[in-house]
Every structure is written in C-alpha cells, then in structure tokens.
Scaffold this motif. Structure first.
Motif, short mmCIF file in Angstrom:
data_model
loop_
_atom_site.label_atom_id
_atom_site.label_comp_id
_atom_site.label_asym_id
_atom_site.label_seq_id
_atom_site.Cartn_x
_atom_site.Cartn_y
_atom_site.Cartn_z
N ARG A 1 36.68 31.76 42.13
CA ARG A 1 38.09 31.98 42.48
C ARG A 1 38.96 31.08 41.61
O ARG A 1 38.84 29.85 41.66
CB ARG A 1 38.33 31.68 43.95
CG ARG A 1 39.75 32.01 44.41
CD ARG A 1 39.96 31.65 45.87
NE ARG A 1 39.12 32.43 46.75
CZ ARG A 1 39.41 33.68 47.15
NH1 ARG A 1 40.51 34.26 46.73
NH2 ARG A 1 38.60 34.32 47.97
N ILE B 1 40.05 38.23 43.21
CA ILE B 1 39.19 39.04 44.06
C ILE B 1 37.75 38.57 43.87
O ILE B 1 37.18 38.68 42.78
CB ILE B 1 39.31 40.54 43.71
CG1 ILE B 1 40.75 41.01 43.98
CG2 ILE B 1 38.33 41.37 44.52
CD1 ILE B 1 41.01 42.44 43.53
N VAL B 2 37.16 38.04 44.93
CA VAL B 2 35.78 37.56 44.87
C VAL B 2 34.86 38.32 45.81
O VAL B 2 33.64 38.11 45.78
CB VAL B 2 35.72 36.04 45.19
CG1 VAL B 2 36.47 35.24 44.13
CG2 VAL B 2 36.28 35.76 46.57
N ASP B 3 35.41 39.20 46.63
CA ASP B 3 34.61 40.01 47.53
C ASP B 3 33.91 41.11 46.72
O ASP B 3 34.59 41.94 46.11
CB ASP B 3 35.48 40.63 48.61
CG ASP B 3 34.70 41.59 49.49
OD1 ASP B 3 33.58 41.26 49.89
OD2 ASP B 3 35.21 42.70 49.76
N PRO B 4 32.58 41.16 46.68
CA PRO B 4 31.88 42.14 45.85
C PRO B 4 32.22 43.58 46.19
O PRO B 4 32.31 44.42 45.29
CB PRO B 4 30.39 41.84 46.12
CG PRO B 4 30.37 40.42 46.56
CD PRO B 4 31.65 40.21 47.32
N VAL B 5 32.41 43.88 47.46
CA VAL B 5 32.73 45.26 47.86
C VAL B 5 34.09 45.68 47.32
O VAL B 5 34.25 46.76 46.75
CB VAL B 5 32.69 45.39 49.40
CG1 VAL B 5 33.14 46.79 49.81
CG2 VAL B 5 31.29 45.10 49.93
N ARG B 6 35.07 44.80 47.48
CA ARG B 6 36.40 45.12 46.97
C ARG B 6 36.39 45.20 45.45
O ARG B 6 37.05 46.08 44.86
CB ARG B 6 37.39 44.07 47.43
CG ARG B 6 38.83 44.39 47.06
CD ARG B 6 39.77 43.33 47.58
NE ARG B 6 41.11 43.51 47.07
CZ ARG B 6 42.08 42.61 47.16
NH1 ARG B 6 41.85 41.46 47.78
NH2 ARG B 6 43.27 42.85 46.65
N HIS C 1 35.37 39.26 36.00
CA HIS C 1 35.76 39.80 37.30
C HIS C 1 37.24 39.66 37.63
O HIS C 1 37.72 40.30 38.57
CB HIS C 1 34.96 39.12 38.41
CG HIS C 1 35.29 37.66 38.61
ND1 HIS C 1 34.93 36.69 37.72
CD2 HIS C 1 35.97 37.03 39.61
CE1 HIS C 1 35.36 35.52 38.16
NE2 HIS C 1 35.99 35.69 39.30
#
Length: 269
Positions: free
Chosen positions: A166, A172-177, A139
């Motif tokens: 993280r 970037i850990v936000d799934p949507v982003r 990721h």
C-alpha cells in the motif's frame, strides 16, 4: 550480506554486480560507494571498476566519481524491444505531451515491475516517484495495471503471494478487487488510477501491441489530481496506442489484413 560476497562467484557475475549497482537515483558513485552497494571487497571493486573504465563501460571523472560509459549506453540502445518501440512511440508521445502539458510515459514489463523507457514531462507537472529507467509497481500504476492485466495469471499469483504494497490510502491491495480492475483492463485496453501510487497524481494508460497481437508496452498520461478530467484524456491516448501498435505491425482482428509477422513467417516456410 549481498550475494556477491558468496564464495565461488565468477568474475563475470562480479562485473555485472558492479554495473547493476548503477540505476535511477544511483547514476554517480565512487569506488567506496560501489563496494558498499555490491558487498564486494574494495580491492576487488577497484580492479573490476578500472577494467570497466578501460573498456569504456564506465567513465571516471577527475574527482574519481564513476558514471555509466557511452559504450555501455550504446550497447543498451541495441535492446531489440525498447529501441524500435521508443523510435515508433516518440512522435505520438510528443503530440500527446503538446496537448496534455503534464506527463506522458512509455513502460515495458521487466520481471515483476513496469520499467519506464521514455517520458515527456512539463517542469510544472506533479512530481513522480520514478525516473526513466526506473521501475513502477504493477498493481497500482496505470502502466503497471495494463502490463499486469496482460501478463498472465502466473504473474498475478506471484505478486499476490508477496503481498500488494500500500503506497497511499487509495492503493488497491485487495486481490479480488484488483482482479476485477484487471479484467476491466483486458476488456477495454485501458487502466485508470486515482492517487494509488502518488497522492495528488492520477493516470490513465493504454496497451501497445505488436504484430503477434502481444501486449508489449503501455502508454500513459499522468496528471495532477483535478487538473484534467481523465475521461477527456482517454480518446487521444487510445488513438496514440493504436497508432504505435500499427507501426509495430499490429492489425485489428477482422480487418482482412494479414499481420506483417504472419507474412514473414509464411515467406520463411
């Protein structure tokens, strides 16, 4: 306690545990070290390790230190994907390295991580967290994002259920982003990472495809932050990725040329 201590494990499973105790950062060890890493009794580890030494799978030095043997390395070199891929990719990687003079690396998807199968690195280049043979998170590394983007929804779901780790403030850990980044990667064939895995290291990666139009690897350049504009690296990197893909039998859609894999399948009918 490691799973190898469970009752009922076969001899072959214990042999594999001994072999898999070796890895990046653990290329040399002793019998006591193997016992600690596997959880097996020292007497069992000694018997299995000496059998592996006798077979040439492990080497044992005069000081008792164990390393992976040449015969095991030769066996690993026969892996159907990585060796042809490395052979094809190396000339392109050498050219990229000559121009970039930092890091150029090749990675494949293995389970839930990107495994680095080849790298070219300058002595003065920024220090990286992985070695050849080591894994990178999918990721937040450029090669990882390319492989994750083309790995199917189920792979993303599995990683999402575990939670995205993280590594730096920029990870970037936000799934949507992250889904948005992966969608862009599928559209462009490239992924760009700014300090998400290692502070001070930026990278850009491109996909490598085979004759069946599958993404089988990712090629990246990793540079010290601010040393090279990543936009300037992209054209050469993409051209190299396409060149490697063509050598693996990939043919662009709409070119009018039939992929070699399709020709082989037709001939076999």
């Amino acid at each position: 306690m490691p799973p190898t201590s469970e009752l009922g494990r076969s001899v072959s499973s214990r042999l594999l545990e001994v072999l898999f105790a070796f890895g990046p950062g653990h290329t040399r060890t002793t019998l006591a070290g193997l016992a600690r890493r596997t959880g097996l009794p020292q007497a069992t580890v000694r018997r299995l390790a000496l059998e592996l030494v006798a077979a040439g799978a492990l080497d044992r030095g005069p000081d008792g230190v164990l390393t992976v043997g040449t015969r095991l390395w030769q066996l690993g070199a026969l892996a159907p994907l990585t060796e042809p891929l490395r052979t094809v990719a190396l000339p392109f990687m050498d050219d990229l390295y000559t121009a970039l003079q930092q890091h150029v690396q090749l990675a494949v998807l293995e389970g839930h991580e990107a495994v680095v199968v080849e790298r070219r690195s300058a002595p003065s280049a920024v220090t990286l967290v992985s070695q050849v043979g080591g894994g990178l998170p999918l990721h937040c590394s450029a090669v990882g994002k390319v492989l994750l983007a083309h790995g199917g929804p189920a792979l993303f779901d599995v990683l999402g259920e575990r939670g995205f780790e993280r590594f730096t403030p920029r990870t970037i850990v936000d799934p949507v982003r992250l889904r948005g980044d992966l969608s862009d990667c599928r559209r462009t064939g490239t992924a760009v990472v700014h300090g998400e895995l290692t502070t001070g290291a930026d990278s850009v990666a491109t996909r490598i495809m085979d004759a069946d139009d599958r993404v089988v690897a990712a090629l990246s350049g990793v540079v010290r932050t601010g040393s090279v504009p990543l936009a300037a690296v992209v054209p050469s990197l993409v051209a190299s990725g396409l060149g490697i893909s063509r050598r693996l039998g990939w043919v662009p859609a709409g070119s009018g040329v039939r992929p070699r894999a399709a020709v082989r399948r037709r001939a076999a009918v």
